[in-house]
Scaffold this motif. Structure first.
Motif, PDB file in Angstrom:
ATOM      1  N   SER A 142       0.826  -1.199   0.000  1.00 43.35           N
ATOM      2  CA  SER A 142       0.000   0.000   0.000  1.00 43.35           C
ATOM      3  C   SER A 142       0.863   1.253   0.000  1.00 43.35           C
ATOM      4  N   SER A 143       0.322   2.290  -0.599  1.00 44.65           N
ATOM      5  CA  SER A 143       0.941   3.611  -0.530  1.00 44.65           C
ATOM      6  C   SER A 143       0.313   4.433   0.591  1.00 44.65           C
ATOM      7  N   ARG A 144      -0.620   3.845   1.333  1.00 47.93           N
ATOM      8  CA  ARG A 144      -1.351   4.537   2.403  1.00 47.93           C
ATOM      9  C   ARG A 144      -0.862   4.085   3.770  1.00 47.93           C
ATOM     10  N   LEU A 145      -0.578   5.027   4.655  1.00 45.32           N
ATOM     11  CA  LEU A 145      -0.124   4.690   5.999  1.00 45.32           C
ATOM     12  C   LEU A 145      -1.206   4.019   6.833  1.00 45.32           C
ATOM     13  N   ASP A 146      -2.467   4.296   6.526  1.00 44.82           N
ATOM     14  CA  ASP A 146      -3.555   3.767   7.349  1.00 44.82           C
ATOM     15  C   ASP A 146      -4.186   2.492   6.786  1.00 44.82           C
ATOM     16  N   ALA A 147      -3.552   1.855   5.824  1.00 46.56           N
ATOM     17  CA  ALA A 147      -4.133   0.668   5.180  1.00 46.56           C
ATOM     18  C   ALA A 147      -4.391  -0.464   6.166  1.00 46.56           C
ATOM     19  N   TRP A 148      -3.606  -0.541   7.229  1.00 41.72           N
ATOM     20  CA  TRP A 148      -3.756  -1.628   8.199  1.00 41.72           C
ATOM     21  C   TRP A 148      -4.078  -1.079   9.592  1.00 41.72           C
ATOM     22  N   SER A 149      -4.905  -0.025   9.625  1.00 40.45           N
ATOM     23  CA  SER A 149      -5.232   0.628  10.899  1.00 40.45           C
ATOM     24  C   SER A 149      -6.521   0.142  11.526  1.00 40.45           C
ATOM     25  N   ASP A 150      -7.366  -0.539  10.784  1.00 39.42           N
ATOM     26  CA  ASP A 150      -8.711  -0.861  11.261  1.00 39.42           C
ATOM     27  C   ASP A 150      -8.854  -2.352  11.576  1.00 39.42           C
ATOM     28  N   PRO A 151      -8.884  -2.724  12.871  1.00 40.79           N
ATOM     29  CA  PRO A 151      -9.052  -4.137  13.221  1.00 40.79           C
ATOM     30  C   PRO A 151     -10.355  -4.744  12.678  1.00 40.79           C
ATOM     31  N   ASP A 152     -11.406  -3.938  12.531  1.00 45.05           N
ATOM     32  CA  ASP A 152     -12.645  -4.459  11.947  1.00 45.05           C
ATOM     33  C   ASP A 152     -12.423  -4.878  10.499  1.00 45.05           C
ATOM     34  N   ARG A 153     -11.625  -4.121   9.781  1.00 45.36           N
ATOM     35  CA  ARG A 153     -11.285  -4.499   8.402  1.00 45.36           C
ATOM     36  C   ARG A 153     -10.498  -5.806   8.385  1.00 45.36           C
ATOM     37  N   ALA A 154      -9.631  -6.008   9.384  1.00 45.68           N
ATOM     38  CA  ALA A 154      -8.878  -7.265   9.486  1.00 45.68           C
ATOM     39  C   ALA A 154      -9.839  -8.443   9.632  1.00 45.68           C
ATOM     40  N   ARG A 155     -10.861  -8.276  10.466  1.00 41.29           N
ATOM     41  CA  ARG A 155     -11.855  -9.341  10.659  1.00 41.29           C
ATOM     42  C   ARG A 155     -12.614  -9.616   9.360  1.00 41.29           C
ATOM     43  N   LYS A 156     -12.994  -8.554   8.649  1.00 43.29           N
ATOM     44  CA  LYS A 156     -13.726  -8.708   7.389  1.00 43.29           C
ATOM     45  C   LYS A 156     -12.854  -9.370   6.325  1.00 43.29           C
ATOM     46  N   THR A 157     -11.575  -9.041   6.318  1.00 44.26           N
ATOM     47  CA  THR A 157     -10.658  -9.677   5.367  1.00 44.26           C
ATOM     48  C   THR A 157     -10.548 -11.168   5.659  1.00 44.26           C
ATOM     49  N   ALA A 158     -10.447 -11.537   6.930  1.00 49.63           N
ATOM     50  CA  ALA A 158     -10.408 -12.958   7.308  1.00 49.63           C
ATOM     51  C   ALA A 158     -11.705 -13.654   6.869  1.00 49.63           C
TER      52      ALA A 158
END
Length: 167
Positions: A142-158
């Motif tokens: 990613s070119s974005r610093l906040d790409a891995w900032s959201d734990p809810d997004r981590a759950r949705k990715t899983a």
């Protein structure tokens, strides 16, 4: 501090680097905890054997280049998280190093290329023959610093990974 910012290594101080390292670690701890929980919950509904790239633990290696972050996931005896800085290389160069020299990420210099992911090992083929398979099991950039900032997004990715193997 990271929200909405593009990666620009030259503008980052030690505090920002530590926040980035911490957020990436938290994100992937959440991702793997959720993935394992869902694999356990859906064990009878999933194809057997389970795809190799979803089994076991991971060494998650984050490399911050001058214009992006590349994260690779490697089989390991236990989960661990490494954070490195490669100030002279672009994200495209770092990705090529992990992909047998293939330049699979192309973008205009200095651009915001967003976030890309390969959720299973890369296979390079010649005709119908696989000539190389990556030793890593997942790659994200990613070119974005906040790409891995959201734990809810981590759950949705899983959740999405589980859904992809059920079909």
């Amino acid at each position: 501090m990271l929200e909405g910012r593009r990666v620009s290594l030259g503008e980052m101080d030690d505090e920002t680097l530590e926040e980035l390292r911490s957020r990436i670690t938290e994100y992937f701890e959440t991702f793997y905890a959720e993935l394992r929980r869902r694999l356990h919950d859906h064990e009878l509904d999933l194809p057997h054997p389970l795809p190799e790239h979803l089994r076991g633990y991971r060494r998650v290696v984050s490399v911050l280049g001058k214009d992006g972050i590349v994260i690779t996931h490697w089989p390991a005896p236990r989960d661990s998280f490494d954070f490195h800085i490669s100030p002279d290389k672009t994200a495209a160069e770092l990705v090529a190093e992990e992909c047998a020299g293939e330049r699979i990420l192309e973008y205009p210099p200095g651009s915001d290329f967003g976030t890309c992911e390969l959720d299973e090992p890369l296979r390079l083929t010649v005709g119908d023959q696989v000539v190389w398979t990556s030793p890593w099991t997942r790659l994200e950039v990613s070119s974005r610093l906040d790409a891995w900032s959201d734990p809810d997004r981590a759950r949705k990715t899983a959740e999405a990974v589980i859904a992809s193997i059920k079909h």
